[in-house]
Design a protein around this motif. Sequence first.
Motif, PDB file in Angstrom:
ATOM      1  N   ASP A   1      -3.697   2.454  -7.344  1.00  0.00           N
ATOM      2  CA  ASP A   1      -3.733   3.915  -7.366  1.00  0.00           C
ATOM      3  C   ASP A   1      -2.525   4.410  -8.143  1.00  0.00           C
ATOM      4  OD1 ASP A   1      -4.853   6.555  -5.941  1.00  0.00           O
ATOM      5  OD2 ASP A   1      -2.661   6.612  -5.858  1.00  0.00           O
ATOM      6  N   GLU A   2      -2.638   5.556  -8.773  1.00  0.00           N
ATOM      7  CA  GLU A   2      -1.537   6.050  -9.614  1.00  0.00           C
ATOM      8  C   GLU A   2      -0.271   6.317  -8.813  1.00  0.00           C
ATOM      9  OE1 GLU A   2      -2.345   9.800 -11.430  1.00  0.00           O
ATOM     10  OE2 GLU A   2      -3.443  10.568  -9.698  1.00  0.00           O
ATOM     11  N   TRP A   3      -0.393   6.752  -7.569  1.00  0.00           N
ATOM     12  CA  TRP A   3       0.805   6.945  -6.757  1.00  0.00           C
ATOM     13  C   TRP A   3       1.544   5.623  -6.589  1.00  0.00           C
ATOM     14  CZ3 TRP A   3      -0.644  10.581  -2.039  1.00  0.00           C
ATOM     15  CH2 TRP A   3      -0.930  11.862  -2.533  1.00  0.00           C
ATOM     16  N   LEU A   4       0.811   4.555  -6.384  1.00  0.00           N
ATOM     17  CA  LEU A   4       1.425   3.246  -6.243  1.00  0.00           C
ATOM     18  C   LEU A   4       1.985   2.745  -7.572  1.00  0.00           C
ATOM     19  CD1 LEU A   4      -1.285   1.584  -3.956  1.00  0.00           C
ATOM     20  CD2 LEU A   4       0.921   2.534  -3.243  1.00  0.00           C
ATOM     21  N   ARG A   5       1.214   2.889  -8.632  1.00  0.00           N
ATOM     22  CA  ARG A   5       1.677   2.423  -9.942  1.00  0.00           C
ATOM     23  C   ARG A   5       2.972   3.112 -10.356  1.00  0.00           C
ATOM     24  NH1 ARG A   5      -3.917   2.553 -10.993  1.00  0.00           N
ATOM     25  NH2 ARG A   5      -3.787   4.636 -11.937  1.00  0.00           N
ATOM     26  N   ASP A   6       3.083   4.409 -10.078  1.00  0.00           N
ATOM     27  CA  ASP A   6       4.229   5.172 -10.553  1.00  0.00           C
ATOM     28  C   ASP A   6       5.421   5.128  -9.600  1.00  0.00           C
ATOM     29  OD1 ASP A   6       2.688   5.884 -12.707  1.00  0.00           O
ATOM     30  OD2 ASP A   6       2.183   7.878 -11.956  1.00  0.00           O
ATOM     31  N   HIS A   7       5.177   4.856  -8.301  1.00  0.00           N
ATOM     32  CA  HIS A   7       6.261   5.083  -7.344  1.00  0.00           C
ATOM     33  C   HIS A   7       6.470   3.978  -6.308  1.00  0.00           C
ATOM     34  CE1 HIS A   7       6.514   9.153  -8.929  1.00  0.00           C
ATOM     35  NE2 HIS A   7       5.221   9.276  -8.758  1.00  0.00           N
ATOM     36  N   ALA A   8       5.605   2.975  -6.241  1.00  0.00           N
ATOM     37  CA  ALA A   8       5.749   1.944  -5.208  1.00  0.00           C
ATOM     38  C   ALA A   8       6.730   0.864  -5.637  1.00  0.00           C
ATOM     39  CB  ALA A   8       4.393   1.305  -4.904  1.00  0.00           C
ATOM     40  N   ASP A   9       7.691   0.565  -4.778  1.00  0.00           N
ATOM     41  CA  ASP A   9       8.617  -0.539  -4.985  1.00  0.00           C
ATOM     42  C   ASP A   9       8.122  -1.720  -4.151  1.00  0.00           C
ATOM     43  OD1 ASP A   9      10.661  -2.342  -5.184  1.00  0.00           O
ATOM     44  OD2 ASP A   9      12.252  -0.984  -4.501  1.00  0.00           O
ATOM     45  N   LEU A  10       7.441  -2.654  -4.781  1.00  0.00           N
ATOM     46  CA  LEU A  10       6.856  -3.767  -4.047  1.00  0.00           C
ATOM     47  C   LEU A  10       7.879  -4.813  -3.644  1.00  0.00           C
ATOM     48  CD1 LEU A  10       3.431  -4.288  -5.845  1.00  0.00           C
ATOM     49  CD2 LEU A  10       3.970  -2.941  -3.808  1.00  0.00           C
ATOM     50  N   ASP A  11       9.135  -4.649  -4.063  1.00  0.00           N
ATOM     51  CA  ASP A  11      10.209  -5.476  -3.526  1.00  0.00           C
ATOM     52  C   ASP A  11      10.666  -4.960  -2.165  1.00  0.00           C
ATOM     53  OD1 ASP A  11      10.452  -7.432  -5.509  1.00  0.00           O
ATOM     54  OD2 ASP A  11      11.575  -6.045  -6.792  1.00  0.00           O
ATOM     55  N   ARG A  12      10.186  -3.783  -1.800  1.00  0.00           N
ATOM     56  CA  ARG A  12      10.460  -3.208  -0.479  1.00  0.00           C
ATOM     57  C   ARG A  12       9.123  -2.859   0.184  1.00  0.00           C
ATOM     58  NH1 ARG A  12      14.529   1.618  -1.316  1.00  0.00           N
ATOM     59  NH2 ARG A  12      13.336   1.863  -3.264  1.00  0.00           N
ATOM     60  N   LEU A  13       8.325  -3.908   0.400  1.00  0.00           N
ATOM     61  CA  LEU A  13       7.004  -3.773   0.994  1.00  0.00           C
ATOM     62  C   LEU A  13       7.076  -4.116   2.476  1.00  0.00           C
ATOM     63  CD1 LEU A  13       3.871  -3.431   0.613  1.00  0.00           C
ATOM     64  CD2 LEU A  13       3.805  -5.909   0.232  1.00  0.00           C
TER      65      LEU A  13
END
Length: 305
Positions: free
Chosen positions: A138-150
Amino acid sequence: METVDQTFEEYPPFLRIHNDGTIERLVGTQTVPPSPLSDAGISSKDVVISPNVSARLYIPHSALSSTKKLPTLVYFHGGGFIIESPFSPHYHPYQDSLAAKAGVIIVSVNYRLAPEHRLPTSYDDSWEAIKWTVGLSDEWLRDHADLDRLFFAGDSAGGNIVHQMAMRTSPSEIRLRGVVLVHPFFWGPNLSDTEKEQIGFVDMVWRLVSPDVGIMQSHWVNWEAERATPLTKLGCQRVMLCVAELDFLNKKGKEYYEALKESGWEGMVELVETEGEDHVFHLFKPDCEKARVFMEQVASFLNQG
């Protein structure tokens, strides 16, 4: 003479199963809509993950106009695997407030429920949502998700799902920072007197969720069962295990905490106990002082490290 449909099985207070197979849920069916901008400053929207799985996403509204990356939380609701959803009047306000307090993106998962879809369906749907999240779908995830802090989190049955998802997680594939298990649904031998008082209720729920395997033998709720994977396989670095003093699941939660500490798992686990409160009190009494303190504790965990 016309025959009137009679309920032939009742599972109070959750549902009735009519003699034509219709499932009538008595609680946990109300929903509230997402909000483009809530009073807490959070934007939320509903997304379709697959034909069987959906979610409600939350993000601080101010983040939408920035390039800042945020911790990302995948949340699994409770309800005994048989009721509730992310869209309910209990869960939506809680997620909205948590996203604001912690400054995180939340993917609140809507998995399929028993008895129409018995275990492991809830687990498989939840895993599908995790893969969708880390795929930045999703664009919210693509633009703003830090997957190193999942992070994963959930309450009651959702806390059980968190454990199962962390056990499926391979650090080489998913960089899971930590998990929060809130009043998790675990069961097993050596029941306390308080737990014995709830055997009838727990057995009733389990017959709906997984009728083919007795609850005492199920590795899904008893981490010491024969088929259970060792707790050393838990695929995260940190665990926050939360219990409530008056909750009949308190003892099993503490046993999980002790078992994890003694298992040889190399992460860090902390126990948070709320005195004088019962199961998922923070959802039913969100404005009380102890619920406020508890939310601050969860938010702090999500922002450590």
